[in-house]
Structures are given as C-alpha cells and as structure tokens.
Design an enzyme around this catalytic site. Sequence first.
Site, PDB file in Angstrom:
ATOM      1  N   LYS A 257       6.792  23.289   8.854  1.00 18.63           N
ATOM      2  CA  LYS A 257       7.922  22.854   8.025  1.00 18.63           C
ATOM      3  C   LYS A 257       9.165  23.539   8.531  1.00 18.63           C
ATOM      4  O   LYS A 257       9.087  24.641   9.089  1.00 18.63           O
ATOM      5  CB  LYS A 257       7.700  23.253   6.563  1.00 18.63           C
ATOM      6  CG  LYS A 257       8.469  22.390   5.581  1.00 18.63           C
ATOM      7  CD  LYS A 257       7.732  21.091   5.365  1.00 18.63           C
ATOM      8  CE  LYS A 257       8.329  20.235   4.295  1.00 18.63           C
ATOM      9  NZ  LYS A 257       7.364  19.204   3.901  1.00 18.63           N
TER      10      LYS A 257
HETATM   11  N1  GLU Z   1       8.034  15.743   4.665  1.00 17.52           N
HETATM   12  C1  GLU Z   1       6.863  14.945   4.472  1.00 17.52           C
HETATM   13  C2  GLU Z   1       5.768  15.735   3.781  1.00 17.52           C
HETATM   14  O1  GLU Z   1       6.035  16.676   3.060  1.00 17.52           O
HETATM   15  C3  GLU Z   1       6.425  14.221   5.742  1.00 17.52           C
HETATM   16  C4  GLU Z   1       6.095  15.099   6.914  1.00 17.52           C
HETATM   17  C5  GLU Z   1       5.865  14.326   8.216  1.00 17.52           C
HETATM   18  O2  GLU Z   1       5.923  13.114   8.221  1.00 17.52           O
HETATM   19  O3  GLU Z   1       5.634  15.001   9.222  1.00 17.52           O
HETATM   20  O4  GLU Z   1       4.620  15.413   3.844  1.00 17.52           O
END
Ligand code: GLU
Length: 424
Positions: free
Chosen positions: A112
Amino acid sequence: MAPELSQEFDHPTFRLAVAQFDEAAHLMHLDPNLWERLKAPHRSLCVSVPIRLDNGDIKVYRGYRVQHDMSRGPTKGGIRYHPEVCLGEVAALAMWMTWKTALAGVPYGGAKGGVTVNPAMLSPAELERLTRRYIAEISPILGPDKDIPAPDIGTTPQVMAWVMDTYSQQVGYSVPGIVTGKPLAIGGSLGREEATGRGVADITLETLRQDNRSITDATVVIQGFGNVGSHTARLLHQRGARIVAVSDQQGGLYNPEGLDIPAIFAHCTQEKTPVPSLTGFGDRIFNEDLLTLPCQVLIPAAVSEQITEKNAPALSCQYLIEAANGPTTLSADAILQDRGILTVPDILANAGGVIVSYFEWVQDAQRFSWKESDIHARLHEIMTSAFQRMLARSKEKRVSMRMAALMTGIEEVAQAHQCRGLYP
Ligand code: GLU
C-alpha cells in the site's frame, strides 16, 4: 504467545490489522517464526515529497510505500491520498492486501502507498507534480514484476496515468503493467473502475441467496459514495434492491421508500455535488445516525474503524458487508457476532478491485484486451466461489467469516514461505 508489535508502525488501524492476524494465527497454530515475520512489513519506505505550488511556494509532503509480503509474487496495492495517512495506517492496509490477494488466489503479495495530503486542496497541476515526485521517490522499489500500485481513496485513473508516465519516462519506454486502474487509452481494463463495487454487489447477492432471501425485498444502507460506494449503490439498485440511505464525508440522505440512485449517482459523480446537498431525494442525515438505520444490509464503504463498541449494539441490520478496508473494530466484531449479525469481511467483500487489477496486469502483459463480459464473468466466478468456500469453512470450524477468510489467506502465504525456505 503472540510476538511483539513493531513500535514504528504503531497506530490504531495497524493494531486492528495485527489483532485480527494474531487471532487467526492463534486459531490455526501458525509457526511462531512465520508469525513474527508476517507481523511487520517486509519493506517500508518513507519519503519527502517536495512540490512547487501554483503560487511559487514550495511545500513538502510525506509519502509512504509499504510492501508487507512478497512470497507469492510481486506486491500489489493502492495509493491513498488523505490528510490522515501515516506509516502505521499504510502498513495495516498493506497487510490486509496480503491476505486479500492470497484469499482471492491472485499471484501477488500485499502493498500500500500513501501521501499525507488532502487532494481536494490542490489544483490539477499541483496534484500532477505531487504524484510525479512521489512516484519518482518510490520508483526504486516499483516495477511491473516488483510492486504494482493502483487507485485507493483520493486517487483516480488520471493519477494512475501520471504514475504510468513517470515510471515510463524514467526507464525510457512505455510500461503499462507498472500500475492498474489506468485509463483505457494507455492499457487500462474494461470494468476496472466499477470492479470493487461490482464485487461488493456480487457478494451481497450471494449473502442473501444463501439465506434464501431475494435482493428485491432487501433494504440497503451505504456509508460512503466514492468510487466503491457509488458503484455498489448503482449496481444493487439495478438488481432491484431498495437503497434507503447513502452518505459521503459531509453527511447523507435517507428515504425509507428508496432513493433515486441513478439520479444521485449522476449528480455526485458527474457534477461532484456533495450527497447531503441534493435536496428533494430524501431527508438529510448525519453519518453516525446512518449506521444505525433499520435495514437488511449495511455496507460501510468509507474509511476504517466506523463500527465500534459504541455503535455496534445499536446497529439494526442483519448483514454487514465490509466494502471499506477495516471498517469494524475488534470489540465491535465480537458484539456483532453475539448479536447474530453476519459480517462478510473486507478482505473478501472488497477483493473485486484487486481481482480486476490482476486482469488488467495480465492483459497488459499479454498485449491483448479482454471483453467486458468476460471480465464480469471471471470476477463473479472468483468472488462467489471464495464466498462459498469461506462460508463453508466458517461453519465447519465454527469461526466467523472474518477468521475463515484470514486463516485461508494466511495459510496460502505460509505455504509459500514453507516451500521457499529462509534465505540464506
Ligand atoms: N485499493 C484497492 C484495495 O484496497 C485496490 C488495490 C489494487 O487494485 O491493487 O483493494
């Protein structure tokens, strides 16, 4: 005995992620060495992001990228632009991505990123400079086979386009697979923008179906009308649900007869009108009151720790479908379980986003685009089969759906570590 918590990540959201992990690790008798390793991220990077504002001043923001575990493949996870982002929160979100990707069976580890900024306070040009400098700062640990960002709260397909361009400029050729959630023109995927909401809608239907309930009799309350909440509302409304309340950061609207979701969707997404200023659709309501409205399905689709020990006793739903990451605290979780409210956990309910991100990355690697109907069908198949497996496991082991999902994800990761062994 659970290993100690790493102090540098200490934050309520990180404590929540770790407490959930500890509970699952304990239930499954996880190897203590692996337990300790998985409790803190594999790699984390904190950067300063200086940018020139439109008025000529220079302002320095803080940025982060955390890679929690990379045993199953490249790491994957969104980038969050929010004024309260910090290292601990990003680390928690990265850990959840590890379990989410493992549970969905996509060959990634969890990551993240985030910048502590309110993107609404920046001009488009400032936002572009911020994104480019942030990506340049973290680019040593990014790559289509290393770590692949995506959108999250406060970031958009346009931001992903700048990510793709910045990375491509640095290496000297176009690398569409460096990021997902991009516009279609540069290798984005059909169906990616609505994917998280579509997955949440699929899971909601499946949850009702296993109790022999029909979506057309269901009343639904949704907290959050960003990318996830708005598409969830639109798709559930399309399938016949009565959406009685929706909200954004500024407040919500309530109409027990059902809200006109297509009209609200159009106003909020096209004209960017805040939900509570749409008079004539329903009564204004505060976010705190929205969570305790009587309904069958409650869908938190905003930020973490919204359902706490304070409001959990007053929740008036039968099903809680977690579209946000980490919306329920540990003590609230126990209260809901006692009260017989079925909670479908975040790492299962909101996996649609990263699943279609995976499809996008595969299409980029194949240099071949899939049809939208194939994307919807493959997403549906992964979501519903994961739901059925977690439901069966929770019944068999007499644990919550959250514990069933965490144990499944952790098991996959543990197997990868076991096969690979410890280097050197
Ligand atoms: N931000 C999204 C999540 O929390 C998607 C992450 C992604 O597609 O890599 O799952």
